[in-house]
Each structure stands twice: as C-alpha cells, then as structure tokens.
Design a protein around this motif. Structure first.
Motif, short mmCIF file in Angstrom:
data_model
loop_
_atom_site.label_atom_id
_atom_site.label_comp_id
_atom_site.label_asym_id
_atom_site.label_seq_id
_atom_site.Cartn_x
_atom_site.Cartn_y
_atom_site.Cartn_z
N VAL A 58 -10.24 55.25 -13.94
CA VAL A 58 -10.73 54.32 -12.92
C VAL A 58 -11.72 53.34 -13.54
O VAL A 58 -12.71 53.75 -14.16
CB VAL A 58 -11.42 55.07 -11.75
N ASN A 59 -11.47 52.06 -13.34
CA ASN A 59 -12.44 51.04 -13.76
C ASN A 59 -13.02 50.37 -12.52
O ASN A 59 -12.63 50.68 -11.39
CB ASN A 59 -11.80 50.02 -14.70
N ARG A 63 -12.01 50.76 -8.53
CA ARG A 63 -12.92 51.10 -7.43
C ARG A 63 -12.88 50.03 -6.34
O ARG A 63 -13.00 50.34 -5.15
CB ARG A 63 -14.36 51.25 -7.99
N ILE A 104 -8.22 53.06 -5.35
CA ILE A 104 -8.33 54.51 -5.53
C ILE A 104 -7.49 55.23 -4.49
O ILE A 104 -6.77 56.19 -4.80
CB ILE A 104 -9.81 54.94 -5.45
N VAL A 107 -10.50 63.13 -13.11
CA VAL A 107 -10.93 61.76 -12.83
C VAL A 107 -11.84 61.30 -13.96
O VAL A 107 -12.85 61.93 -14.25
CB VAL A 107 -11.67 61.66 -11.48
N PRO A 167 -13.89 58.06 -14.80
CA PRO A 167 -14.42 56.72 -14.59
C PRO A 167 -14.66 56.05 -15.95
O PRO A 167 -15.15 56.69 -16.88
CB PRO A 167 -15.74 56.94 -13.85
N TYR A 210 -23.59 57.22 -17.08
CA TYR A 210 -23.55 57.44 -15.63
C TYR A 210 -24.54 56.52 -14.93
O TYR A 210 -25.69 56.36 -15.35
CB TYR A 210 -23.91 58.89 -15.28
N THR A 256 -21.82 52.90 -10.35
CA THR A 256 -20.51 52.86 -11.00
C THR A 256 -19.83 54.23 -10.88
O THR A 256 -19.01 54.44 -9.99
CB THR A 256 -20.65 52.44 -12.47
N THR A 257 -20.18 55.15 -11.76
CA THR A 257 -19.58 56.48 -11.72
C THR A 257 -19.81 57.16 -10.38
O THR A 257 -18.89 57.75 -9.80
CB THR A 257 -20.14 57.36 -12.85
N VAL A 297 -17.49 55.84 -7.77
CA VAL A 297 -16.13 56.35 -7.95
C VAL A 297 -16.03 57.77 -7.39
O VAL A 297 -15.08 58.11 -6.66
CB VAL A 297 -15.71 56.33 -9.43
N TYR A 298 -17.00 58.62 -7.72
CA TYR A 298 -17.01 59.99 -7.18
C TYR A 298 -16.91 59.97 -5.66
O TYR A 298 -16.13 60.69 -5.04
CB TYR A 298 -18.31 60.70 -7.55
N PHE A 344 -14.27 65.95 -12.73
CA PHE A 344 -14.78 64.61 -13.01
C PHE A 344 -15.41 64.58 -14.41
O PHE A 344 -16.10 65.51 -14.80
CB PHE A 344 -15.85 64.20 -12.00
#
Length: 360
Positions: free
Chosen positions: A31-32, A122, A128, A145, A147, A152, A156-157, A160-161, A179
């Motif tokens: 995932v970006n 994202r 997603i 997953v 990222p 972190y 961002t990360t 995504v979570y 993750f």
C-alpha cells in the motif's frame, strides 16, 4: 464416549489431502499513499479532498477540518498542484502508480503461486477497500499488509492500518492479518539507496550530504509520546530506544545514521532535515529549505541529497528536492546539487519486500 471424542478429534485434525491443497495461500497487500487519477484539476481536487480530510493527516476536529479543506485548500491549491503533477506525470500515468504496479508484478513473480500480491492506495485508486474485497473472495489463510513507508507515522502507516481494519471489521470471517510497522533498518532497503548513490559518488566530490524527510506538525509527534515526558523534539532523537521507537522524527534520524554508516560519510558532513510544510503551525525541524540556504554561506557548494522517507519518486522527491531545492541552493550561491533516486521498481527493493513477507 471418550473413544468417540478421540475419533472425532482425529477426523477434524486430519483434513483430506484434496482439502489441504486449497489451503495456504497468503495475500500480500502493498500500500502506498495515493495519487490523482489524472493530473487534471478536478481529479487533483478530488484527491486532495480525500487525502486532507483524513483525521490522521490534518488532526483537528471534523468541522474546522472540513471547512479548511473544502473551503480553502482544495479549491485554491488544486490548480497549482495539477500543474506540478503534469511535470512529473509519466506516459503510463502517475509515477507512484506506475512504479507500484511494476513492483506488484515483480513481487508476485518472486514469491510464486503460494502468494497473491496486490497494490492498493490509501487515497484514490486502486482503493484499499476494492483490493481487500478481491482478497475476500480468494479464501486466503492470511493477509500481510506492507505500507510503503520506511518510517512509521500516524498520518501514513497508522492511516493505512485504520483503513484496512475499517474494511475488515465488516467481514463476517477474517483471515489472520499481519502488518509491517516499519523497515528503516532493513539491510536491503539501506543497500538500495547506497547502490543508487554510487554513480554520483564516483562522478563527483560532495561538500555536504542532505537527508530530507517529509515533515509533520510538531503536535502529531507530541501526541505519539504516550508518557508525555520523552518527546522534547530535540536531542531525544539522538538515539532510537524503547520509549521513542515509534516516533517518526527519531526513526528519521536513525535512518540517516544507518545510511551515513553504510556510505562512510564523516561526522559533520551531513544534515537530517524535513520538507513539505503546510500551514502556519510549527512542523518538525530543522526545515530543509532553511538548512540549504545556509550551506553556501559556510563554503559548502556541492550537495548530494537523499529522500529516504520515499520508496518511489514523486512530487516530493523529483520536483521538490530535485528541482525546487536545487534552485534555492543555487540562488544562495551553491554550485552543484544532485538527488539520489528512490528505490522505485529496482530488484533490490523487490528483494526487500520478499524478506519482509517471509519474516513477517
């Protein structure tokens, strides 16, 4: 009765060979951050609205955030941003998506048939949610997953979570989910930047090295300090330890230290700094633009820049660091400025991801 239960347990714990052949596939979800669907103003405006309305990105209450984003930022910033996106847009599309899809294909080939690899964004497409819905229909044993953020950060990360779990929380049956939190110290991640730097180091002698990371508001860093005692936004980031291991600023400084060691850069010849400020609130320091303005005054006229918060080149690397900061540097009397490329779709980046999958 005991004998009957034992026989039942044996029958449950020993599935037929035909059944076991269909069990064991692992989903790998890379995932970006995201990208507009096109560099045209309406698509850029749509992207900015989704991106900046994320409460982890602009962490203020919903109503003022809504008014700020939809009343000021998106309407006025999108035409300017559209022009900059056009400068970096590739014939195949957005660099972030082009590199991401290439890595998706390469990683699938490297991992083999026991894995299913998919790229998600994202913000915007492929989303997603749409990608996870594809996974849901495959009967996967687990989903890993990853990222695409080496360090972190909640914006961002963490975001995504949150989005992954929002989608998965609607599923009646969820597979095991793992993750990857960060990978700043992975040897192959570091080696990738070292390799990319070699052609520059062989061609030129540099007076100074800049390691520029995407910035964040100071308040977000302070929020991450659950003790309210560790974070001072200063020398507390000089080492990475148990109490600051999830601090984005501390992780950035650690990334620099690891790259400096791998590149054999002497002390005093490098600076860690932060770019891409937005708004008037204080962001984490030192600011990249301020740092590079001072370098020529100190007689440092030749600089090699790195952007180790990004695994794929984009606006913040190619344009901001590679061109805009170069202009600032030269305006202040600098003579030579180079930017080391991100990992993009390089084989060593794919090797890094294979390792992350296999050790997750």
């Amino acid at each position: 009765m005991i004998g009957i239960l034992m026989n039942m347990n044996q029958s449950v714990s020993q599935p037929s060979s035909s059944t076991s052949k269909n069990i064991g596939k692992t989903g790998v979800f890379i995932v970006n951050l995201g990208t507009p669907d096109s560099p045209n103003t309406p698509d850029v405006r749509k992207y900015l609205r989704e991106f900046l309305m994320d409460g982890r990105v602009i962490d203020i209450p919903f109503i003022p955030r809504f008014l700020l984003v939809n009343g000021i930022i998106a309407p006025f910033r999108s035409p300017k941003s559209a022009k900059t996106y056009k400068e970096v847009w590739l014939p195949e599309g957005s660099p972030l998506k082009v590199y991401g899809l290439a890595v998706e294909k390469m990683l699938q080939e490297a991992l083999g048939d026991d894995y299913v690899v998919k790229l998600g964004m994202r913000y915007q497409n492929p989303s997603i949610e749409s990608r996870l819905m594809e996974f849901q229909k495959m009967g996967l044993t687990e989903i890993i997953v990853i990222p695409f953020f080496p360090q972190y950060a909640s914006a961002t990360t963490g975001s995504v979570y949150e989005e992954v779990m929002r989608v998965l929380s609607k599923w009646q049956v969820m597979p095991s989910v793992k993750f990857v939190n960060q990978f700043l110290a992975h040897p192959k991640f570091l080696q990738g930047f070292v390799q990319n730097a070699q052609k520059y180091l062989q061609a030129h002698q540099y007076d100074h090295f800049i390691f520029s990371y995407h910035g964040l508001p100071e308040r977000q860093i302070r929020k991450g300090d659950c003790t309210k005692e560790v974070c001072k936004l200063g020398s507390c980031c000089d080492t990475l330890h148990a109490m600051n291991q999830h601090c984005y600023r501390a992780q950035c400084f650690e990334t620099t230290r690891l790259l400096v060691k791998a590149l054999n850069i002497p002390e005093g010849k490098y600076t860690t700094c932060f770019q891409s400020r937005l708004g008037n609130d204080p962001w984490i320091k030192p600011y990249t633009e301020d740092v590079i303005k001072e370098l020529p005054k100190k007689g440092l006229k030749s600089v090699l820049a790195f952007s180790p918060a990004f695994v794929a080149d984009c606006l913040e690397t190619t344009l901001e660091v590679g061109e805009e900061y170069k202009e600032v540097f030269e305006k202040e009397g600098g003579e030579h400025w180079d930017l080391v490329e991100s990992l993009n779709d390089s084989p060593i980046w794919v090797e890094t991801l294979v390792d992350l999958v296999k050790t997750c």
